[in-house]
Write an enzyme that holds these catalytic residues in place. Structure first.
Site, PDB file in Angstrom:
ATOM      1  N   ASN A   8       0.857  -1.186   0.000  1.00  0.00           N
ATOM      2  CA  ASN A   8       0.000   0.000   0.000  1.00  0.00           C
ATOM      3  C   ASN A   8       0.893   1.235   0.000  1.00  0.00           C
ATOM      4  OD1 ASN A   8      -1.850   2.036   0.532  1.00  0.00           O
ATOM      5  ND2 ASN A   8      -2.113   1.476   2.691  1.00  0.00           N
ATOM      6  N   TRP A   9       0.913   1.933  -1.123  1.00  0.00           N
ATOM      7  CA  TRP A   9       1.808   3.091  -1.237  1.00  0.00           C
ATOM      8  C   TRP A   9       1.230   4.346  -0.590  1.00  0.00           C
ATOM      9  CZ3 TRP A   9       3.692   2.897  -7.091  1.00  0.00           C
ATOM     10  CH2 TRP A   9       4.326   1.664  -7.311  1.00  0.00           C
ATOM     11  N   LYS A  10      -0.019   4.279  -0.179  1.00  0.00           N
ATOM     12  CA  LYS A  10      -0.698   5.446   0.416  1.00  0.00           C
ATOM     13  C   LYS A  10      -0.583   6.641  -0.538  1.00  0.00           C
ATOM     14  CE  LYS A  10       0.581   3.478   4.821  1.00  0.00           C
ATOM     15  NZ  LYS A  10       0.406   3.567   6.256  1.00  0.00           N
ATOM     16  N   HIS A  96      -9.288   0.979   5.567  1.00  0.00           N
ATOM     17  CA  HIS A  96      -7.938   1.158   6.128  1.00  0.00           C
ATOM     18  C   HIS A  96      -8.023   2.069   7.354  1.00  0.00           C
ATOM     19  CE1 HIS A  96      -3.761   2.448   6.537  1.00  0.00           C
ATOM     20  NE2 HIS A  96      -3.452   1.328   5.910  1.00  0.00           N
ATOM     21  N   GLU A  98      -6.324   4.476   8.324  1.00  0.00           N
ATOM     22  CA  GLU A  98      -6.172   5.923   8.065  1.00  0.00           C
ATOM     23  C   GLU A  98      -7.485   6.524   7.588  1.00  0.00           C
ATOM     24  OE1 GLU A  98      -2.650   5.584   5.638  1.00  0.00           O
ATOM     25  OE2 GLU A  98      -1.568   4.990   7.452  1.00  0.00           O
ATOM     26  N   GLY A 173       2.837   2.234  10.611  1.00  0.00           N
ATOM     27  CA  GLY A 173       3.733   3.372  10.409  1.00  0.00           C
ATOM     28  C   GLY A 173       4.506   3.786  11.650  1.00  0.00           C
ATOM     29  N   SER A 205       3.889  -2.209  10.218  1.00  0.00           N
ATOM     30  CA  SER A 205       5.351  -2.171  10.295  1.00  0.00           C
ATOM     31  C   SER A 205       6.019  -3.483   9.873  1.00  0.00           C
ATOM     32  CB  SER A 205       5.812  -1.736  11.688  1.00  0.00           C
ATOM     33  OG  SER A 205       5.382  -0.411  11.950  1.00  0.00           O
TER      34      SER A 205
END
Ligand code: PEP
Length: 255
Positions: A8-10, A96, A98, A173, A205
């Protein structure tokens, strides 16, 4: 079943950087190394077309980071699951942390998105997980149970058509990976809640130096990787969680 290795590159990597990352990754990973694993790249929406072209003749699949529950309409700034599927996506992340915590996404909205993803034939990667405070308060299981029950309401028997990602929010993260015991305990809890055998992966992580230990356990059927998927060397090492094989590269497969 193939192990899932999803990156997942966000909100990272513009078009040029996306191209560079994929080409480098394909030069580092051998075709034989992909036999027992499904690599899924989940870039920003803006890079999906470019990646679709680059991975076309490779075993790598594409995913999107989110979608709206409606197929089209007056939803300015939103993205349709139908459109991302047309671009070549087979997977979509739903819920997700976020989006749950920064954008206020609710279990009800997640439920609607999951239903649409099922209807249009996208494989949802449903993220669930507790915050640090919830874990400390002993609420891990109740939080996850609520996320799953409300998220899957109305199509509980179809969870096996999705991938469930256990992502403890306190591990995303932060560099704090859940211990193998913590991850396995929650995976088993999730498995017990689901009606049919489903794919359950871990995220939080994941790095090149903890992937071997995580993937060695049968409960962990794959990983969702954020930060470490942005660096081709480290993501290649994660894909190569068994020893490196000196075989042709993915980029050679289209010739
Ligand atoms: C994620 O974004 O889903 C994630 C697990 O991020 P990270 O690997 O950076 O913790």
């Amino acid at each position: 079943m193939k192990a899932i290795i999803a990156g997942n590159w966000k909100m990272n990597k513009d078009n040029g950087q996306s191209r560079e990352l994929v080409l480098k990754l394909m030069s580092l990973v051998g075709i034989d190394e992909l036999k027992n694993r499904q690599v899924i790249l989940i870039p920003p929406f803006t890079s999906l077309s470019i990646l679709a072209e680059l991975v076309m003749n490779s075993p790598i699949k594409l995913g999107a980071q989110n979608m709206h529950w409606e197929r089209s309409g007056a939803f300015t700034g939103e993205v349709s699951g139908v459109f991302i599927k047309q671009l070549g996506c087979e997977y979509v992340i739903i819920g997700h942390s976020e989006r749950r915590h920064l954008m206020g996404e609710t279990n009800k909205e997640i439920n609607r998105k999951l239903k649409t993803a099922l209807d249009i034939g996208l494989i949802a990667i449903l993220c669930v997980g507790e915050t640090g405070a919830e874990r400390d308060a002993g609420q891990t299981e109740s939080v996850i149970e609520k996320q799953l029950t409300q998220g899957l309401e109305g199509f509980e028997n179809e969870a096996h058509k999705m991938i469930i990602a256990y992502e403890p929010v306190w591990a995303i993260g932060t560099g704090k990976t859940a211990t193998l015991e913590q991850a396995v305990e929650v995976h088993k809890f999730i498995r017990g809640l689901l009606k049919k055998p489903s794919t359950i992966i871990y995220g939080g992580s994941v790095k090149s130096d903890n992937i071997d230990q995580l993937m060695a356990h049968e409960e962990i059927q794959g990983v969702l990787v954020g930060g470490a998927s942005l660096d081709p060397e480290s993501f290649a090492r994660i894909i190569q969680y068994q020893k490196f094989l000196d075989k042709p590269k993915i980029s050679d497969s289209s010739d």
